[in-house]
Design a protein around this motif. Structure first.
Motif, PDB file in Angstrom:
ATOM      1  N   ARG A 188       6.187  11.537  27.897  1.00 52.45           N
ATOM      2  CA  ARG A 188       5.747  10.243  27.700  1.00 52.45           C
ATOM      3  C   ARG A 188       6.655   9.652  28.441  1.00 52.45           C
ATOM      4  O   ARG A 188       7.625  10.070  28.898  1.00 52.45           O
ATOM      5  N   TRP A 189       6.290   8.308  29.001  1.00 49.78           N
ATOM      6  CA  TRP A 189       6.852   7.387  29.626  1.00 49.78           C
ATOM      7  C   TRP A 189       7.722   6.425  28.813  1.00 49.78           C
ATOM      8  O   TRP A 189       6.984   5.755  27.865  1.00 49.78           O
ATOM      9  N   VAL A 190       9.053   6.280  28.916  1.00 48.90           N
ATOM     10  CA  VAL A 190       9.506   5.280  28.192  1.00 48.90           C
ATOM     11  C   VAL A 190      10.402   4.293  29.022  1.00 48.90           C
ATOM     12  O   VAL A 190      10.727   4.428  30.199  1.00 48.90           O
ATOM     13  N   PRO A 191      10.660   3.105  28.506  1.00 51.24           N
ATOM     14  CA  PRO A 191      11.449   2.149  29.136  1.00 51.24           C
ATOM     15  C   PRO A 191      12.889   2.560  29.926  1.00 51.24           C
ATOM     16  O   PRO A 191      13.598   3.405  29.299  1.00 51.24           O
ATOM     17  N   THR A 192      12.975   2.337  31.178  1.00 52.36           N
ATOM     18  CA  THR A 192      14.134   2.885  31.882  1.00 52.36           C
ATOM     19  C   THR A 192      15.440   2.339  31.512  1.00 52.36           C
ATOM     20  O   THR A 192      16.462   3.003  31.339  1.00 52.36           O
ATOM     21  N   PHE A 193      15.200   0.877  31.128  1.00 51.16           N
ATOM     22  CA  PHE A 193      16.313   0.133  31.062  1.00 51.16           C
ATOM     23  C   PHE A 193      16.320  -0.369  29.503  1.00 51.16           C
ATOM     24  O   PHE A 193      15.572  -1.084  28.968  1.00 51.16           O
ATOM     25  N   SER A 194      16.930   0.686  28.776  1.00 48.20           N
ATOM     26  CA  SER A 194      16.779   0.678  27.234  1.00 48.20           C
ATOM     27  C   SER A 194      17.305  -0.714  26.633  1.00 48.20           C
ATOM     28  O   SER A 194      16.773  -1.051  25.502  1.00 48.20           O
ATOM     29  N   ASN A 195      17.974  -1.494  27.041  1.00 48.86           N
ATOM     30  CA  ASN A 195      18.526  -2.848  26.514  1.00 48.86           C
ATOM     31  C   ASN A 195      18.033  -3.903  27.267  1.00 48.86           C
ATOM     32  O   ASN A 195      18.390  -4.948  26.745  1.00 48.86           O
ATOM     33  N   ALA A 196      17.265  -4.025  28.068  1.00 45.08           N
ATOM     34  CA  ALA A 196      16.720  -4.999  28.865  1.00 45.08           C
ATOM     35  C   ALA A 196      15.389  -5.727  28.214  1.00 45.08           C
ATOM     36  O   ALA A 196      14.385  -5.011  27.870  1.00 45.08           O
ATOM     37  N   ARG A 197      15.215  -6.842  28.394  1.00 47.42           N
ATOM     38  CA  ARG A 197      14.066  -7.503  28.360  1.00 47.42           C
ATOM     39  C   ARG A 197      13.149  -7.764  29.491  1.00 47.42           C
ATOM     40  O   ARG A 197      13.905  -7.907  30.620  1.00 47.42           O
ATOM     41  N   LEU A 222       2.706  -0.587  30.578  1.00 51.96           N
ATOM     42  CA  LEU A 222       1.867  -0.533  29.054  1.00 51.96           C
ATOM     43  C   LEU A 222       3.070   0.036  27.892  1.00 51.96           C
ATOM     44  O   LEU A 222       3.493  -0.410  26.993  1.00 51.96           O
ATOM     45  N   PRO A 223       3.946   1.129  28.759  1.00 48.17           N
ATOM     46  CA  PRO A 223       4.995   1.600  27.665  1.00 48.17           C
ATOM     47  C   PRO A 223       6.006   0.549  27.459  1.00 48.17           C
ATOM     48  O   PRO A 223       6.615   0.736  26.239  1.00 48.17           O
ATOM     49  N   VAL A 224       6.303  -0.270  28.422  1.00 47.22           N
ATOM     50  CA  VAL A 224       7.356  -1.320  27.945  1.00 47.22           C
ATOM     51  C   VAL A 224       6.753  -2.463  26.902  1.00 47.22           C
ATOM     52  O   VAL A 224       7.460  -2.570  25.958  1.00 47.22           O
ATOM     53  N   VAL A 225       5.550  -2.710  27.054  1.00 49.93           N
ATOM     54  CA  VAL A 225       4.882  -3.595  26.197  1.00 49.93           C
ATOM     55  C   VAL A 225       5.012  -2.940  24.719  1.00 49.93           C
ATOM     56  O   VAL A 225       5.293  -3.644  23.739  1.00 49.93           O
ATOM     57  N   GLU A 226       4.402  -1.680  24.634  1.00 57.34           N
ATOM     58  CA  GLU A 226       4.260  -0.927  23.407  1.00 57.34           C
ATOM     59  C   GLU A 226       5.657  -0.716  22.777  1.00 57.34           C
ATOM     60  O   GLU A 226       5.812  -0.616  21.515  1.00 57.34           O
ATOM     61  N   ALA A 227       6.718  -0.582  23.550  1.00 57.03           N
ATOM     62  CA  ALA A 227       8.106  -0.472  23.129  1.00 57.03           C
ATOM     63  C   ALA A 227       8.914  -1.777  22.311  1.00 57.03           C
ATOM     64  O   ALA A 227       9.829  -1.842  21.866  1.00 57.03           O
ATOM     65  N   GLY A 228       8.073  -2.695  22.526  1.00 57.80           N
ATOM     66  CA  GLY A 228       8.308  -4.306  22.202  1.00 57.80           C
ATOM     67  C   GLY A 228       9.435  -4.970  23.214  1.00 57.80           C
ATOM     68  O   GLY A 228      10.264  -5.863  22.715  1.00 57.80           O
ATOM     69  N   GLN A 229       9.690  -4.346  24.346  1.00 61.65           N
ATOM     70  CA  GLN A 229      10.718  -5.038  25.352  1.00 61.65           C
ATOM     71  C   GLN A 229       9.875  -6.251  26.297  1.00 61.65           C
ATOM     72  O   GLN A 229      10.753  -6.571  27.200  1.00 61.65           O
ATOM     73  N   ALA A 230       8.533  -6.325  26.192  1.00 58.22           N
ATOM     74  CA  ALA A 230       8.270  -7.092  27.232  1.00 58.22           C
ATOM     75  C   ALA A 230       8.257  -8.664  26.589  1.00 58.22           C
ATOM     76  O   ALA A 230       7.774  -8.776  25.554  1.00 58.22           O
ATOM     77  N   ASP A 231       8.418  -9.694  27.584  1.00 57.36           N
ATOM     78  CA  ASP A 231       8.310 -11.050  27.184  1.00 57.36           C
ATOM     79  C   ASP A 231       7.252 -11.532  28.336  1.00 57.36           C
ATOM     80  O   ASP A 231       7.581 -11.584  29.445  1.00 57.36           O
ATOM     81  N   ILE A 232       6.076 -11.714  27.616  1.00 56.63           N
ATOM     82  CA  ILE A 232       4.970 -12.119  28.520  1.00 56.63           C
ATOM     83  C   ILE A 232       5.037 -13.503  28.728  1.00 56.63           C
ATOM     84  O   ILE A 232       4.787 -14.511  27.670  1.00 56.63           O
ATOM     85  N   VAL A 233       5.366 -14.190  29.861  1.00 54.73           N
ATOM     86  CA  VAL A 233       5.581 -15.554  29.659  1.00 54.73           C
ATOM     87  C   VAL A 233       4.704 -16.484  30.943  1.00 54.73           C
ATOM     88  O   VAL A 233       4.205 -15.838  31.719  1.00 54.73           O
TER      89      VAL A 233
END
Length: 294
Positions: free
Chosen positions: A133-142, A171-182
């Motif tokens: 699977r694809w996961v966020p590269t930057f684990s602590n980032a928004r 999509l993996p970033v969104v699903e990980a809860g790390q995305a701020d859609i602004v």
């Protein structure tokens, strides 16, 4: 490439790759006179007097900012190991991540990842493969994503290249809860004029935006794909072949150049080669670019 320092803002460029397109394909309408004007101030071995024999050369790179105690990445290139329907981006194996680490930055050190738009060559390093699977590269980032582009590219019906990128790099970033859609005019950090904020620049994509940063010095304006190549300062009116709305993109580009010409704003396009950063200057009825020295 040496860092750019503007007051308390520091900027590094992280190159992933360089590529090129036929000039006549990328920017139909460029003339011999346009190229002669460009060659008066821009040196590129791929430029000739003949548009049909010239290349539209591009750099694919990110910008790393240190501002107000934050480490911020603007645009994340193509990424490694991604399945792409366009050969130049298919299953790449570049040293981009090593170049980030060479700046003393580990992926977990990045506080924010800002995407000027959601085309495949601006989102790829958002994720890395972990097992199957694809996961966020930057684990602590928004991850800061524009609302209009996200709404557009999250739809099912798109050309394969950008749909592939949405599925494995957004999509993996969104699903990980790390995305701020602004909204594309949002303040991201600090305050307008002393911080980091977005500016709408719709046209190349439905919701593309620019990022402006300023802290104790001149503004740095990260223009994303409002401009791809210096020839567009000579002919800002010509649509780029990959624009979603070419006429609108040309209006935005012309307005930007008129706004910042002969000012102290440092422009940092997403695809200019070499130093990439510089100042826009008026040149009769067109513009020219004065690259910052190394």
């Amino acid at each position: 490439m040496t860092a750019i320092t503007l007051g308390d803002l520091t900027i590094h460029k992280i190159v992933e790759m360089e590529s090129g397109l036929p000039m006549a394909m990328a920017l139909p309408g460029v003339t011999t006179a346009d190229l002669a004007r460009l060659r008066g101030w821009y040196r590129d071995e791929s430029l000739t007097a003949n548009p049909a024999a010239s290349a539209f050369t591009l750099s694919v790179h990110s910008y790393l900012l240190r501002i107000g105690g934050k480490t911020v990445l603007i645009d994340s290139c193509n990424g490694n190991g991604k399945d792409r329907s366009i050969p130049f981006a298919h299953r790449l194996d570049t040293s981009w991540l090593d170049r980030l680490r060479a700046l003393g930055v580990e992926p977990e050190d990045v506080d924010m990842v800002m995407c000027t738009h959601l085309h495949a060559d601006h989102v790829g390093w958002n994720t890395r493969r972990e097992g199957d699977r694809w996961v966020p590269t930057f684990s602590n980032a928004r991850y800061i994503l524009g609302r209009r582009d996200h709404a557009f590219f999250s739809e099912q019906e798109h050309e394969a290249f950008h749909r592939e990128a949405y599925l494995d790099s957004v999509l993996p970033v969104v699903e990980a809860g790390q995305a701020d859609i602004v909204d594309e005019d949002s303040l991201v950090h600090g305050e307008i004029g002393n911080g980091l904020w977005l500016r709408p620049a719709f046209g190349h994509s439905p919701g593309c935006c620019m990022v402006e940063a300023r802290q104790g010095g001149p503004s740095a304006l990260f223009s994303g794909d409002v401009l791809h190549h210096p020839v567009q300062l000579v002919r800002p009116d010509l649509p780029f072949f990959a624009d979603w709305d070419g006429a609108l993109a040309a209006q935005v580009r012309t307005a930007l150049l008129n706004e910042i010409a002969d000012s102290d704003t440092v422009l940092l396009p997403a695809h200019f080669r070499g130093r990439s950063a510089g100042h826009v200057e008026r040149d009769g009825d067109a513009f020219r670019f004065r690259f910052l020295p190394e």
